[in-house]
Structures are given as structure tokens and as C-alpha cells.
Design a protein around this motif. Sequence first.
Motif, PDB file in Angstrom:
ATOM      1  N   LEU A  77      -7.990   0.934  -3.392  1.00  0.00           N
ATOM      2  CA  LEU A  77      -8.464   0.550  -2.054  1.00  0.00           C
ATOM      3  C   LEU A  77      -9.370   1.588  -1.412  1.00  0.00           C
ATOM      4  O   LEU A  77      -9.979   1.317  -0.384  1.00  0.00           O
ATOM      5  CB  LEU A  77      -7.256   0.365  -1.117  1.00  0.00           C
ATOM      6  N   VAL A  85       0.857  -1.193   0.000  1.00  0.00           N
ATOM      7  CA  VAL A  85       0.000   0.000   0.000  1.00  0.00           C
ATOM      8  C   VAL A  85       0.891   1.240   0.000  1.00  0.00           C
ATOM      9  O   VAL A  85       1.526   1.575   0.991  1.00  0.00           O
ATOM     10  CB  VAL A  85      -0.962  -0.008   1.204  1.00  0.00           C
ATOM     11  N   ARG A 143      -2.909  -6.298   2.700  1.00  0.00           N
ATOM     12  CA  ARG A 143      -2.621  -4.947   2.196  1.00  0.00           C
ATOM     13  C   ARG A 143      -1.707  -4.255   3.193  1.00  0.00           C
ATOM     14  O   ARG A 143      -2.130  -3.872   4.269  1.00  0.00           O
ATOM     15  CB  ARG A 143      -3.923  -4.154   2.046  1.00  0.00           C
ATOM     16  N   ILE A 144      -0.445  -4.120   2.830  1.00  0.00           N
ATOM     17  CA  ILE A 144       0.544  -3.686   3.815  1.00  0.00           C
ATOM     18  C   ILE A 144       1.225  -2.393   3.372  1.00  0.00           C
ATOM     19  O   ILE A 144       1.810  -2.331   2.285  1.00  0.00           O
ATOM     20  CB  ILE A 144       1.572  -4.816   4.043  1.00  0.00           C
ATOM     21  N   MET A 191     -11.692  -4.213   6.966  1.00  0.00           N
ATOM     22  CA  MET A 191     -10.666  -3.680   7.854  1.00  0.00           C
ATOM     23  C   MET A 191     -11.005  -4.154   9.265  1.00  0.00           C
ATOM     24  O   MET A 191     -12.163  -4.094   9.677  1.00  0.00           O
ATOM     25  CB  MET A 191     -10.690  -2.153   7.860  1.00  0.00           C
ATOM     26  N   ARG A 205       3.719   6.812   7.355  1.00  0.00           N
ATOM     27  CA  ARG A 205       3.366   7.814   6.349  1.00  0.00           C
ATOM     28  C   ARG A 205       3.583   9.225   6.897  1.00  0.00           C
ATOM     29  O   ARG A 205       3.927  10.117   6.163  1.00  0.00           O
ATOM     30  CB  ARG A 205       1.917   7.625   5.887  1.00  0.00           C
ATOM     31  N   MET A 249     -13.660  -7.733   1.077  1.00  0.00           N
ATOM     32  CA  MET A 249     -12.573  -7.009   1.750  1.00  0.00           C
ATOM     33  C   MET A 249     -13.096  -6.434   3.054  1.00  0.00           C
ATOM     34  O   MET A 249     -14.267  -6.079   3.145  1.00  0.00           O
ATOM     35  CB  MET A 249     -12.082  -5.881   0.838  1.00  0.00           C
TER      36      MET A 249
HETATM   37  C1  LIG Z   1      -3.664   2.488   4.279  1.00  0.00           C
HETATM   38  C2  LIG Z   1      -4.402   1.234   4.055  1.00  0.00           C
HETATM   39  C3  LIG Z   1      -3.803  -0.014   4.268  1.00  0.00           C
HETATM   40  C4  LIG Z   1      -2.379  -0.189   4.805  1.00  0.00           C
HETATM   41  O1  LIG Z   1      -2.305   0.140   6.143  1.00  0.00           O
HETATM   42  P1  LIG Z   1      -0.916  -0.049   6.970  1.00  0.00           P
HETATM   43  O2  LIG Z   1      -1.394   0.041   8.361  1.00  0.00           O
HETATM   44  O3  LIG Z   1      -0.035   1.063   6.545  1.00  0.00           O
HETATM   45  O4  LIG Z   1      -0.374  -1.366   6.619  1.00  0.00           O
HETATM   46  C5  LIG Z   1      -4.542  -1.142   3.980  1.00  0.00           C
HETATM   47  N1  LIG Z   1      -5.800  -1.073   3.518  1.00  0.00           N
HETATM   48  C6  LIG Z   1      -6.409   0.113   3.298  1.00  0.00           C
HETATM   49  C7  LIG Z   1      -7.804   0.111   2.771  1.00  0.00           C
HETATM   50  C8  LIG Z   1      -5.743   1.294   3.566  1.00  0.00           C
HETATM   51  O5  LIG Z   1      -6.377   2.457   3.352  1.00  0.00           O
END
Ligand SMILES: *Cc1c(COP(=O)(O)O)cnc(C)c1O
Length: 238
Positions: free
Chosen positions: A79, A34, A221-222, A165, A230, A163
Motif C-alpha cells: 500500500l 493493514v 483497507r482497515i 485516500m 499504532r 485506489m
Molecule cells: C495505514 C493505512 C491504512 C489503514 O488506516 P487505518 O486508519 O489504520 O484503518 C489504509 N490505507 C493506507 C494506504 C494506509 O497507509
Amino acid sequence: MDETCERYAHVVARVEDAARASGREPAAVRLVAVSKFHPSSALARLAGCGQRDFGESRAQEGGAKIAALPDPAIEWHFLGPLQRNKARLIAGRFQWLHSLESLQAADTLSRHLTTSNARLRVLIEVNITGDPRKHGVAPADLFPFLEAYTSRPRIGLDLVGLMTMAPHAASEGAVRAAFAHLRELACKSRQAFGLPGFDELSMGMSDDYHWAIAEGATIVRIGRALFGERGPATAHTP
Ligand SMILES: *Cc1c(COP(=O)(O)O)cnc(C)c1O
């Protein structure tokens, strides 16, 4: 080996170990780097270490990086939240969209894909935790969504999975429960709707990807673990 490739090799090894520990081939888990907010030079460095999948969360920023790295071996993953007026920037440029949450967006994408004669693999984003600040279809709305989605052909779109989070800064138990819930939803969706090729589970980020893989993730997703933090300075200037 330079610092970027060292960090990369470490993450790849952890992904592969987690895949083996869950009884799967290391190649069964796709690592998406990512790269949002990082300059294309950072992506080029990582591509030089062997990375092939990159994830971006803003259409314009992503489009600029795709133009800067015209390597046909690279696959681009979108994403972020999908604004309708940005669909044309995604169709025909990105190969994957992880954040489908509206039928209108599917229609708009399909129109653009028909025009550009391109294909897009899409995953439906599910808001597993029900957090109002998070995007995605509520778990209870997933079946109605799939019913409407599958009620007609969606030219150019290949629906390949779900997908989510994980809850932020939660315990291992809570995070894994969220991932397991997504896996069960995907399983039930396959049973209820047929859905050939609906095999992808995109879940797991820098802090929790090993748990996600243990719960069946096929895509992680890393960002930070590969590129570093960042930071506030870059976070607002794509
Ligand atoms: C930013 C983001 C990630 C990566 O997150 P990290 O904590 O930096 O690994 C993964 N998925 C989505 C949807 C994101 O917006």
C-alpha cells in the motif's frame, strides 16, 4: 472468542452489513487488514480468526512478515509509496500493489515479474483531494497515464482498478464525494480504454469504510479498527 477475534468479527459484520445495504453480496467487498508496524505475531493471531488479506506499506517490513507467515492462502497487499529500488522486494512476494503512480515503476516491476515468472494485481493510486502531502496521480492526469500505460504490454502486471485516500477528518459529505469521484473516474476509464477486469475500487479505512462501501468500494483497507492504535512508540520502529 478472544479479543482479537471479537474485534475482527465486529468489523467483518459491519463490512457485510454495508455491502448488503448497498445491494451487493457481502463477498463483493474484500477486507484488507493493514498490519503495518504490528509484529507478525499480531498478524498470525488475526489469521487465526480467519483473515486472509494483509496490507503493508514498507517493502522490507512487509517482506519480513511474508517470510514469517508462509501461508499460501494469505494474499499480501502493498500500500505504500513505491521506491524504485524496492520493486524487486515487491514483485514475486506481494500479490497486490495499490499504489502505482509512475510508469517507470510499472516498467521496473514488470522486469522483475518477468524474471520471477510471477503476477501482480495493480491499482493506480489517485490523489483525489489534490493534497500535496498525499501520493497518487492527479485526477486530470489519469487519462494520460492510462494512455501511456496501455500503449504497450506490461508483462506480469494485471491492472485491476483505482485506489484513493479520503480527505482527513472531513465531513461525511466531503468524504463520500471523494469516494464517488473515484468511482466515476474508474467508470470513465473503463469506457475510454476498454480495460477488461478493471473492477476494483480500493477505498475506505477505519474511520470511513462504511461510507466507502456505500459508494462502491470493492476493497477496504482497515488498520486501527482491527489492530488498535499504532501509537507513537511503534510508529517509528517497523
Ligand atoms: C495505514 C493505512 C491504512 C489503514 O488506516 P487505518 O486508519 O489504520 O484503518 C489504509 N490505507 C493506507 C494506504 C494506509 O497507509
